[in-house]
Scaffold this active site. Structure first.
Site, PDB file in Angstrom:
ATOM      1  N   GLN A 114      11.993   8.065   3.940  1.00  0.00           N
ATOM      2  CA  GLN A 114      11.559   7.911   5.334  1.00  0.00           C
ATOM      3  C   GLN A 114      12.676   7.307   6.161  1.00  0.00           C
ATOM      4  OE1 GLN A 114       7.881   5.797   5.627  1.00  0.00           O
ATOM      5  NE2 GLN A 114       7.940   5.615   7.841  1.00  0.00           N
ATOM      6  N   LEU A 168      10.528   7.137  -0.824  1.00  0.00           N
ATOM      7  CA  LEU A 168       9.689   8.334  -0.768  1.00  0.00           C
ATOM      8  C   LEU A 168      10.317   9.496  -1.519  1.00  0.00           C
ATOM      9  CD1 LEU A 168       7.508  10.295   0.497  1.00  0.00           C
ATOM     10  CD2 LEU A 168       9.205  10.622   2.320  1.00  0.00           C
ATOM     11  N   ARG A 219      -0.083   7.854  -0.578  1.00  0.00           N
ATOM     12  CA  ARG A 219       0.883   6.760  -0.422  1.00  0.00           C
ATOM     13  C   ARG A 219       1.112   6.432   1.050  1.00  0.00           C
ATOM     14  NH1 ARG A 219       6.717   6.243   0.181  1.00  0.00           N
ATOM     15  NH2 ARG A 219       7.631   4.712  -1.269  1.00  0.00           N
TER      16      ARG A 219
END
Length: 291
Positions: A9, A88, A112
């Site tokens: 991210q 991620l 998540r």
């Protein structure tokens, strides 16, 4: 030996994936399968959304995951020998190494991201990159702050990210500057990831991971929590849960991959952040972007 890397991210950008969608039927199939499963046209946000819309944790994580998968699946003769993903990106790496099916990977990323977003709502937090200060000194500064703030990402020599409550991160950043940090950059993220603030999210994620089938992959995955190569599904599951609250040891991960024979790093996903981190760790290895 080729090592395949997947970003996390923060690498998302408006328009991401649109060219892949328009030019590769395989990529289009990946994106449309996700749209159908999610009941949400995530592609509309990826292709036409604003930076603010894409910054939201849930949307950002889905977008980065999908872009990485689409980039990998449109690469001829895609056959990784070792993989790693930054935060991620570890989920993308698990799908790429065939530990997870695409559908299970998408479901876990959705769980998540939603859980992390909820944790951020219950207690606000942030992250900041500290440049040019010794990691041990940063750890000391964090420990001295009377609130939650911890080292979260050891990205490369000279770049450590701290995470925690907004007030604590600001306090630690102020001390770091006074202690000689070259620069402090507050990250555009939705909360204090890889810190104790994510405990509620890790508990929710653990339930989904426990009910998901993990296979022995086609190659080792170097996991964030210790930078070591793993193929055992039980260990993969345990460390994936731990990852939400533990620091991302990216420097150690890449060094271990180099030690184990990686001479060419190939990044799959949006942006060029990982390419830069590889070069800051070792300028002698080859780096290519496939995203």
């Amino acid at each position: 030996m080729k090592a395949y890397l997947f970003p996390g991210q923060g690498t998302q950008f408006p328009g991401m994936g649109k060219a892949l969608y328009n030019t590769h039927p395989i990529a289009k199939a990946v994106f449309e399968a996700a749209n159908d499963w999610l009941g949400l046209r995530i592609t509309d946000i990826m292709f036409s959304g604003t930076p603010t819309e894409l910054q939201a944790t849930h949307k950002a994580q889905l977008a980065v995951f999908l872009y990485g998968i689409a980039a990998a699946r449109t690469t001829p003769n895609f056959l990784p020998q070792m993989v790693a993903g930054h935060s991620l990106g570890e989920y993308t790496a698990l799908v790429a190494s065939q530990v997870l099916t695409f559908e299970d990977g998408l479901r876990l990323v959705d769980t998540r991201a939603r859980a992390m977003e909820a944790a951020c709502t219950s207690r606000s937090g942030t992250m900041a990159a500290i440049l040019g200060l010794d990691p041990s000194r940063i750890a000391e500064i964090c420990a001295a702050v009377d609130d939650v703030v911890v080292p979260a990402n050891d990205n490369c020599p000279g770049q450590m990210v701290i995470s925690g409550t907004t007030e604590a991160v600001q306090a630690a950043a102020k001390v770091a500057k006074a202690a000689g940090a070259k620069k402090v950059i507050f990250l555009q993220v939705g909360g204090g990831f890889h810190s104790p603030l994510m405990v509620p999210a890790s508990q929710e994620l653990a339930q989904s991971i426990a009910s998901t089938s993990f296979r022995a992959g086609i190659c080792p995955i170097y996991q964030n929590v210790n930078g070591q190569p793993v193929t055992d599904p039980t260990i993969l599951k345990a460390q994936l849960i731990q990852q939400l609250t533990a620091p991302v040891l990216w420097t150690q991960t890449l060094r271990n991959m180099m030690h184990d024979g990686a001479t060419h790093f190939m990044t799959y996903g949006p942006g060029h952040v990982l390419e830069g981190l590889v070069r800051k760790i070792d300028t002698s290895v080859r780096v290519s972007s496939m995203g």
